[in-house]
Design an enzyme around this catalytic site. Structure first.
Site, PDB file in Angstrom:
ATOM      1  CE  LYS A  69      -3.886   2.016   2.633  1.00  0.00           C
ATOM      2  NZ  LYS A  69      -4.777   1.843   3.802  1.00  0.00           N
ATOM      3  CB  SER A 145      -8.059   3.798   2.918  1.00  0.00           C
ATOM      4  OG  SER A 145      -7.204   3.172   3.855  1.00  0.00           O
ATOM      5  CB  SER A 169      -8.333   0.891   5.796  1.00  0.00           C
ATOM      6  OG  SER A 169      -9.020   2.086   5.602  1.00  0.00           O
TER       7      SER A 169
HETATM    8  N1  GLN Z   1     -13.132   4.385   6.405  1.00  0.00           N
HETATM    9  C1  GLN Z   1     -12.441   4.823   7.564  1.00  0.00           C
HETATM   10  C2  GLN Z   1     -12.006   6.265   7.403  1.00  0.00           C
HETATM   11  O1  GLN Z   1     -12.333   6.812   6.417  1.00  0.00           O
HETATM   12  C3  GLN Z   1     -11.283   3.926   7.860  1.00  0.00           C
HETATM   13  C4  GLN Z   1     -10.046   4.248   7.108  1.00  0.00           C
HETATM   14  C5  GLN Z   1      -8.886   3.388   7.493  1.00  0.00           C
HETATM   15  O2  GLN Z   1      -9.041   2.354   8.170  1.00  0.00           O
HETATM   16  N2  GLN Z   1      -7.708   3.841   7.116  1.00  0.00           N
HETATM   17  O3  GLN Z   1     -11.367   6.826   8.220  1.00  0.00           O
END
Ligand code: GLN
Length: 482
Positions: A69, A145, A169
């Site tokens: 990532k 994400s 995420s």
């Molecule tokens: N969807 C969550 C956010 O927007 C989680 C994101 C993540 O785990 N990096 O913060």
């Protein structure tokens, strides 16, 4: 390449293929297929081939390419966090600890996976670089994400990938793309070299085609690191060895708040069938309550944004990243560099986070959120005094259409309801494929994930149950590309 890590290792051992051939073949598939998916931001074939030439196949991940990532530093690779702030401006001068450990295990970091900018999002639509699509239906989001990491594993353009999970995420995109995604316990894996979003919630973890592969990657990246004081000195068990054990007598809690209003009926049906399957394997299930669930989204979006506003202060156009042209003075330099470099969602979070930390509002929002976070953690402590694991959906709905929730950040945030509590409590969790949902307007039925949550440092139980479930079903063998 359809191979799992285990299959690739077997193919190396039998001489069917070599790391050089595998990386070439992967690169060809990326070129032919990823244009429609957008899961990779870049991949450096020459460097990977040079490393493949010296691969030590005796090591646990010898010669296995792993996609990363785009917020984990790999020396000499670009690291943009899918943000215009860093894209084209930054090359990592060092390896993150997880990368050092992957290399020690013989793996080859190969390719930068697309993501929501600075890991803020649930659909990958916040990527500042390019759209990422769900390989099962390219009109739909892959989740976020770590959307790129999930999409490339699902489309067989990667063997496995690393992602990060701050509020779901890893698990949510894994669920939406039909792959396995594991969020380790907070402190299990070093965060050194991970670009910070919310430091008290972030954890790095694997996205893979099987639970066994998740165990192999977790094995390689776990352990205390003196460069990250929040990584704990807990011994690292043999995760792979634990996989074969049966789950007879394992007690699994079903939180009633996670099977309530708002859960899509198709997703519910798939998860309930999976729970029955766990029962038929000898697990005992019991209804439990996590009464503070209703506060989790609010608490998360206060704490995560507060931490993000502090962590992202370093991107000011002086040391890192985009710098505005011809500033009038220092303030103008800061303002314009940040205004031009960050996308809308990142700005929204910085503003929210700055607000909840500001004097006058700190007690009302931030401090209160911390107190409720403690209550949420206590809900889990209580639950885990009665059960070994918790089972639930990962996401309330199947993957939605690209653009569908873009104008409604609140709807997007609410979809994190089943994943964020695990981060607030610091516990571990996994998503394993558990079926498909017939979805109106979709090209074909879309993947659904089963979430299992475990006690702090309970990854062994988590992997054991996920593996037993997986081995008794066929879902993980279904591929997006024939
Ligand atoms: N969807 C969550 C956010 O927007 C989680 C994101 C993540 O785990 N990096 O913060």
């Amino acid at each position: 390449m359809k191979h799992t890590i285990s299959e690739l290792r077997a193919a190396y051992a039998s001489g069917d293929t070599t790391p050089t051939e595998a990386i070439r073949s992967l690169s060809e598939t990326i070129v032919s297929r990823d244009g429609d998916i957008g899961g990779y931001l870049s991949h450096d074939l020459e460097t990977a081939l040079a490393e493949a030439a010296h691969a030590d196949l005796a090591k646990p991940l010898g010669g296995v390419p792993i996609a990363i990532k785009d917020l984990i530093n790999v020396k000499g690779h670009p690291c943009s966090c899918a943000s215009k702030m860093l894209h084209g401006h930054y090359t990592s001068p060092y390896d993150a600890t997880v990368i050092r450990k992957l290399r020690e295990a013989g793996a080859i970091p190969f390719g930068r996976a697309n993501m929501d900018e600075f890991a803020m999002g649930s659909s990958n639509e916040n990527s500042g670089i390019q759209i990422c699509r769900n390989p099962w239906d390219t009109d739909r989001i892959p989740g976020g994400s770590s959307g790129g990491s999930a999409a490339i594993v699902a489309s067989d353009t990667a063997i496995a990938a690393l992602g990060s999970d701050t509020g779901g995420s890893i698990r949510q995109p894994a669920s939406h793309c039909g792959v396995v995604g594991l969020k380790p316990t907070y402190g299990r894996v070093s965060r050194f070299g991970l670009v910070a979003f919310a430091s008290s919630l972030d954890q790095i973890g694997p996205l893979t085609k099987t639970t066994e592969d998740a165990a192999r990657l977790l094995q390689a990246i776990s352990g205390h690191d003196e460069r990250d004081s929040t990584s704990l000195k807990e011994p690292v068990p043999d995760y792979v060895a634990a996989l074969g054990q049966d789950i007879a007598g394992l007690k699994i809690g079903l939180p009633k708040e996670y099977f309530a209003e708002g859960l899509n009926p198709q997703v519910r049906a798939a998860v309930e069938t999976a729970v029955k399957q766990l029962e038929s394997l000898g697990a005992e299930t019991v209804e439990i309550s996590l009464p503070n669930t209703e506060h989790a989204v609010a608490v998360y979006y206060i704490i995560a944004t507060a931490e993000a506003s502090a962590n992202l202060a370093r991107f000011d156009g002086v040391r890192y990243g985009h710098r505005a042209a011809n500033p009038e003075d220092l303030l103008d330099h800061y303002k314009r560099s940040r205004a031009e470099g960050f996308g809308e969602e990142v700005k929204r979070r910085i503003i929210l986070g700055t607000y909840v930390l500001s004097s006058g509002y700190y007690d009302a929002y931030y401090l209160r959120a911390q107190k409720v976070r403690t209550l949420i953690r206590e809900d889990f402590t209580k639950a885990f005094s009665q059960v070994d694991l918790i089972a639930s959906p990962v996401s309330p709905t199947p993957p939605f259409r690209l653009g569908e929730k873009l104008d409604d950040p609140l709807a997007m945030y609410l979809a994190d309801i089943y994943t964020i509590s695990a981060n607030l409590a610091g516990i571990c969790g996994i998503s394993v494929p558990c079926g498909f949902a017939e979805t109106e307007g979709a090209a074909r039925p879309l993947p659904v994930g089963l979430q299992l949550l475990g006690k702090p440092f309970g990854e062994t139980d988590l992997l054991r149950a996920a593996h037993a479930y997986e081995q008794s079903t066929d879902w993980h063998r279904q591929r997006a590309f024939a």
